[in-house]
Design a protein around this motif. Structure first.
Motif: not given
Length: 351
Positions: A163-184
């Protein structure tokens, strides 16, 4: 003796759940109840929002159907596969499941009237994704210091209706960002995975979180989980892990990126970036045309967003060579190919 019927959409409290099924009221968001052979997962997206991230929630469905993301336990520093996080990961164990073990998901539903206690909406019975139980992402902690967190991937249990509602959806990002992930990080060491659920279903309502009467509707999405595809996903993780060892042996620096796109939920995470050679890799667990075509699209998409030195090269990482025509397709797109061999990787380093 008190009773509590776990019906999707039920509004209750952690105290009531513990009274009936056992487990602690104050032990974090992942609560084992050994006596009843259950693990209760309490999701509260507002907790992450306070620190600037919103991973928890109903994510965009993929080829395996519905996906609910849940951020692991640990408020500061890199999260570890200990305590609650290990409890949840261990639910993949076949023996535990065969003995009647179950995982149940709740979502915070506002304060109990007149109390400081948070009410809980029961979503339904879930299982960890058998092929990829979690992702590792960068997020700020309660001290505002960036750290690694586990984002667990939950699916409906076999025959379960969520039982999921639309309010349970992950909200969209407000801006485009790129983070380095220093370890793979490579494929995690996991317990033996159970068979994938056959036909999980989800009931979706458009009601707000505080309207339990609107949480039972007939619209359903049925997902057929393909065991073959899941095996490919596992091989992909193993392939990346082996290639990381190759990069380490060659003295190469490698990492990845976490890309969030404005207006979209979720994150894009390329498989590997070899910073020493300025090569971006996308791995696939099978060298089929469809897999290679998908890799090409992903690489072109990632390239648009990441900031790296000029001259970036693209490459696909495959367990075996594809057909001649698929190799021609890669050459036509100026995308290199690296394939695993008995002694290492052919095509590495990329020329």
């Amino acid at each position: 003796m008190p009773s509590l019927d776990l019906t999707p959409g039920l509004i209750t409290t952690r105290e009531k759940v513990a009274e009936v099924y056992g487990g602690s009221v104050f032990s974090g968001g992942i609560v084992p109840a050994k006596a009843s052979k259950k693990v209760f997962v309490y999701s509260d997206p507002a907790v992450g929002e306070k620190h600037g991230y919103t991973f928890d929630g109903w994510a965009e469905s993929d080829e395996f159907g519905l996906l609910y993301l849940y951020t692991g336990a640990g408020g500061t520093g890199d999260q570890q596969l200990k305590r609650g996080n290990k409890v949840l990961l261990d639910t993949l164990d076949e023996a535990w499941q065969a003995d009647g073990g179950q995982v149940h998901l709740f979502v915070a539903n506002g304060k109990v009237p007149g109390k400081a206690e948070v009410s809980q909406r029961y979503v339904g019975q879930v299982v960890l994704d058998a092929a990829q139980p979690y992702e590792e992402r960068k997020a700020p902690g309660s001290d505002d210091v960036m750290r690694w967190v586990f984002v667990f991937r939950l699916r409906p249990a076999e025959g379960a209706t969520l039982a999921l509602t639309e309010a349970d959806e992950v909200p969209p990002a407000t801006q485009t960002t790129v983070l380095d992930l220093p370890k793979a990080t490579g494929a995690p060491k996991l317990p033996k995975a159970p068979a994938a659920p056959k036909t999980p279903k989800v009931a979706i309502s458009t009601g707000a979180k505080d309207k339990p009467t609107e949480q039972h509707v007939t619209a359903q999405t049925v997902s057929h989980h393909a065991g073959g595809q899941r095996a490919v996903m596992r091989r992909e993780g193993q392939l990346v892990a082996e290639f990381e060892k190759c990069l380490e042996a060659a003295g190469h620096e490698f990492k990845s990126f976490q890309i969030t796109v404005k207006g979209e939920s979720g994150a894009l995470v390329p498989d590997l970036y070899d910073a020493t050679e300025n090569v971006l890799y996308e791995a696939k667990g099978a060298a089929t045309r469809s897999n290679v075509r998908m890799a090409i699209g992903q690489l072109l998409d990632y390239r648009r967003h990441i900031k790296v030195p000029p001259g970036l090269r693209l490459a696909v990482l495959l367990p075996t060579p594809p057909t001649a025509d698929v190799r021609d397709l890669l050459a036509a797109q100026n995308i290199a190919m690296v394939t695993q061999t008995e002694s290492g990787f052919a095509g590495f380093p990329v020329s």
